[in-house]
Structure formats: structure tokens, C-alpha cells
Design an enzyme around this catalytic site. Structure first.
Site, mmCIF file in Angstrom:
data_model
loop_
_atom_site.group_PDB
_atom_site.id
_atom_site.type_symbol
_atom_site.label_atom_id
_atom_site.label_comp_id
_atom_site.label_asym_id
_atom_site.label_seq_id
_atom_site.Cartn_x
_atom_site.Cartn_y
_atom_site.Cartn_z
ATOM 1 N N TYR A 1 0.410 45.940 9.357
ATOM 2 C CA TYR A 1 -0.004 46.884 10.398
ATOM 3 C C TYR A 1 -0.353 46.122 11.683
ATOM 4 O O TYR A 1 -1.274 45.322 11.711
ATOM 5 C CB TYR A 1 -1.227 47.654 9.891
ATOM 6 C CG TYR A 1 -1.435 49.019 10.492
ATOM 7 C CD1 TYR A 1 -1.897 49.163 11.790
ATOM 8 C CD2 TYR A 1 -1.199 50.171 9.762
ATOM 9 C CE1 TYR A 1 -2.117 50.412 12.341
ATOM 10 C CE2 TYR A 1 -1.409 51.422 10.296
ATOM 11 C CZ TYR A 1 -1.862 51.541 11.581
ATOM 12 O OH TYR A 1 -2.078 52.783 12.124
ATOM 13 N N TYR B 1 8.453 48.761 18.180
ATOM 14 C CA TYR B 1 9.378 49.725 17.561
ATOM 15 C C TYR B 1 8.931 51.152 17.874
ATOM 16 O O TYR B 1 9.475 51.828 18.737
ATOM 17 C CB TYR B 1 9.448 49.451 16.059
ATOM 18 C CG TYR B 1 10.063 50.529 15.214
ATOM 19 C CD1 TYR B 1 11.293 51.095 15.521
ATOM 20 C CD2 TYR B 1 9.409 50.987 14.062
ATOM 21 C CE1 TYR B 1 11.853 52.078 14.724
ATOM 22 C CE2 TYR B 1 9.963 51.957 13.251
ATOM 23 C CZ TYR B 1 11.180 52.506 13.592
ATOM 24 O OH TYR B 1 11.732 53.492 12.797
#
Length: 385
Positions: free
Chosen positions: A285, A333
Site C-alpha cells: 500500500y 496508477y
């Protein structure tokens, strides 16, 4: 204790919704779109789904999604514990399938934070009677970035971590994004550009912070026995563990660099019967650059205090010897507010050899790690083929 559940379930379908900025869509629309694509990927239909595991910025997410899809599941779970929720839901689905409460579980997430123009969807004020309302809100701390800025300051002071170390994480993410046609940010960047970007919360600059985008995703989880009858090669849940310590702000934590990450990683690896050295694909993460460095240390890939040196010289980027977040991560992303689902999807795509230019040459075991609510809780997942 859970070792007997290793490989008892598998992910048989996986898909993203439309990504980036998706005007005219709600979070429910994105979840439904991803669910339809994931079911098609698995060779299943809505009528096969009897368990729904969903979270958005609504505490009744599972019921909303089931109604929207026109199904009446036997089992619903709308537990929301921040960014790790989708990864945690895989574990909850495994337990429900093992207990006979459902057979085909849909795990879904969606958010329209970019279209809504805010990181804080919902905009509800803090209850001033609760701990955060009493001890955080009056002092104006921006959260979660204020917390991670303090973690970064502490890490720098204690271990000598530098701004350049943080920038290495951001640049590596961008280089992976340049290999991903679906990535929201693909333009060139550099260490110098990251370090010169606008200061948001000292020492974290704009490029140290994740994107804000619209996105959704879904995976289909079912028993290993049923998975072997379907069209996709199963991606097995080898090991998975959760830990919980506090709610959002660590009032009772003596050291803000102490987390339960190592505990979850050790438990997940033990359940899977593998070691860190066996892992081919790592998805961490990356809401903030410091979070990656801290997680690499706490996961045991390097010693505490060595994260800055560990990420140096493009080690995390394409061509480096420790590639992570091969989609481009939340930094380049997409990041729809809670990134666990997209981490999970990239791990599945890598294991199924679907990643084109960014495909890792060896991808048989993946580790996915996501914290929730500022390391209040953690989930580590080991997937294998």
C-alpha cells in the site's frame, strides 16, 4: 491455527472498473461494472453469487450492491476498516466458504473521489464527544497525511532517512506506471522533480502523496474444489492474517514506528508454509512514500531503519532487484481512496501472467500488504498458483 485453510479457496475472477476520472458514474456503478467483468472473467453469472463482501463510503455497502445487482445472497459483509478492507474481505470470504455460509463470494469496492472533488467523500463532521473529536479535530491536523508526515519526521530523525529516499519510491512507481496503459499518471518524473514539488505536510511533498482518482474493482472467491472446474487457473489463498491495535489515531502507542505489520506477515507466511525469500511479487500500500519504506521494514524485507538504503538506486523500479507495485501503485496508477482492492488485482494479474510489458519473469507467489486507518489494523495476504 488456520494452516489447514491454506489453499482451501481461490480467486477465480478479477477485474477493474473504468478508471481515472469517470464522470456520471457512482461508486455503486463502478462496483457493479467491476463485478460483471469479474464474473465474466470467471465464467460465472450473478445467479452463482451467494456471498457479497463490499465496502464504499456507506456502512450498508453490501446490501446496496446486492440489491443493485438484483441478487439475494445468503451472506453479506460490509465491514470497513479503511484501505485494507478488500484484502481483509478475502479472509472473511474464506471463513464463510469454509463454514458453508456461502460458496461463491463477490468482493467489491468502488469510489468516485476524483469526480466528487474530495479526498473525504461524505464530508460528515467529527463527533466532538468521541476521541478524534476531542483530541485531534481541535488542533487542525489533516488526516491521514498529518499522521504520516509525523511518521516521516520521526523516521528521518531516528534513522537518517532523507527526502531523496522518499523520492526514490515515487520515481519507481512512475516508471512502472509508464509500462501500464491504464495508469493515470505516466509522464516522466525524476528524483529532483519529486523533491521540488509543493510541500503538503512537512516533510511530505505533493509527489510523496497518492493520487485521487475514481476506480472500482472486484474479485470472485470460491472453494478450491469448485475453482478447479472453472475456466481460469485458480489463484489460491495460501496464507492471510489480520491484526488490530487501535482506532485511527494511536493515542496508546508509545512509539509511532511500532505497528503490527510484522505480526500479520509472520502469521500469513506461516499459514502459507513459505518464507520471505520465496516471494516473487510484492504489492505494498503506497498512499505515501514513507508508508512503503516503513512497510518494507516492518514486513521484514529489511531491518528497521534500513528502508531508505533498501530503496536506493532504483531497486524498486523496472530492472531493479526488488520490484514492487508493478501497476504503478497508488502514487501513479490509480488511488480511489482505499487502495487494497487494486493491490489485490495487480497481484492476481501478475500471477496469471497478464501484465504485458510490466510482467515479472517469475510470478508464482505474491505478497499483498495493506494497512487500514493509519496502521490501526493490517492485513497480509499470500497468493499462489
Amino acid at each position: 491455527m488456520t494452516k489447514h485453510l491454506s489453499k482451501s479457496v481461490a480467486i477465480v475472477g478479477a477485474a477493474e472498473s473504468d478508471l481515472g476520472k469517470v464522470p456520471g458514474m457512482t461508486s455503486l456503478d463502478l462496483q457493479a461494472q467491476a463485478a460483471a467483468r469479474a464474473l465474466r472473467d470467471a465464467g460465472l453469472t450473478l445467479q452463482d453469487v451467494d456471498g457479497v463482501f463490499a465496502h464504499v463510503d456507506d456502512k450498508f455497502a453490501g446490501l446496496h450492491l446486492a440489491e443493485y445487482l438484483g441478487i439475494r445472497p445468503r451472506y453479506v459483509d460490509s465491514t470497513s476498516v479503511g484501505g485494507m478492507s478488500s484484502v481483509m474481505h478475502v479472509r472473511h470470504a474464506m471463513a464463510a466458504i469454509e463454514a458453508g455460509m456461502c460458496e461463491v463470494a463477490l468482493v467489491a469496492y468502488g469510489s468516485t473521489q476524483l469526480s466528487d472533488g474530495t479526498r473525504k467523500v461524505g464530508g460528515t463532521p467529527e463527533d466532538m464527544r468521541m476521541p478524534r473529536g476531542q483530541f485531534i479535530t481541535p488542533y487542525g491536523q489533516l488526516s491521514p497525511i498529518g499522521y504520516y508526515a509525523m511518521v516521516a519526521q520521526l523516521h528521518m530523525q531516528r534513522y537518517g532517512t532523507t527526502h531523496k529516499d522518499l523520492a526514490e519510491v515515487a520515481v519507481a512507481a512512475r516508471k512502472w506506471a509508464q509500462l501500464n496503459p491504464k495508469a493515470y499518471r505516466r509522464e516522466e518524473t525524476s528524483i529532483e522533480e519529486v523533491m521540488a514539488s509543493k510541500m503538503i505536510a512537512d516533510p511530505l511533498r505533493q509527489r510523496d502523496c497518492c493520487l485521487v482518482t475514481d476506480a472500482g474493482g472486484a474479485v470472485i472467491v470460491t472453494s478450491a474444489a469448485r475453482a478447479r472446474t472453472l475456466k481460469r487457473p485458480p489463484v489460491y489463498v495460501m496464507g492471510i492474517a489480520e491484526s488490530f491495535s487501535h482506532h485511527y489515531t494511536p493515542f496508546n502507542t508509545a512509539d509511532w514506528l511500532d505497528t503490527n505489520v510484522a505480526q500479520t506477515a509472520d502469521a500469513a507466511l506461516e499459514m502459507a508454509g513459505v518464507t520471505r525469500a520465496d516471494i516473487d511479487v510484492v504489492q505494498i500500500y503506497d498512499h505515501f512514500t514513507i508508508g512503503v519504506i516503513q512497510s518494507l521494514e516492518e514486513l521484514g524485507f529489511c531491518k528497521r531503519g534500513e528502508g531508505g538504503a533498501f530503496v536506493a538506486d532504483g531497486r524498486l523500479a523496472p530492472g531493479g532487484d526488488f520490484p514492487i507495485n508493478t501497476s504503478g501503485g497508488g502514487l501513479s496508477y490509480n488511488h480511489p481512496g482505499q487502495f487494497g482492492m487494486l493491490l489485490l488485482l495487480e497481484a492476481v494479474h501478475q500471477l496469471r501472467k497478464e501484465c504485458g510489458e510490466r510482467q515479472l519473469p517469475k510470478a508464482e507467489l505474491a505478497l499483498v500488504h495493506a494497512p487500514g486507518l493509519v496502521f490501526s489494523c493490517n492485513t497480509t495476504l499470500i497468493l499462489g498458483v
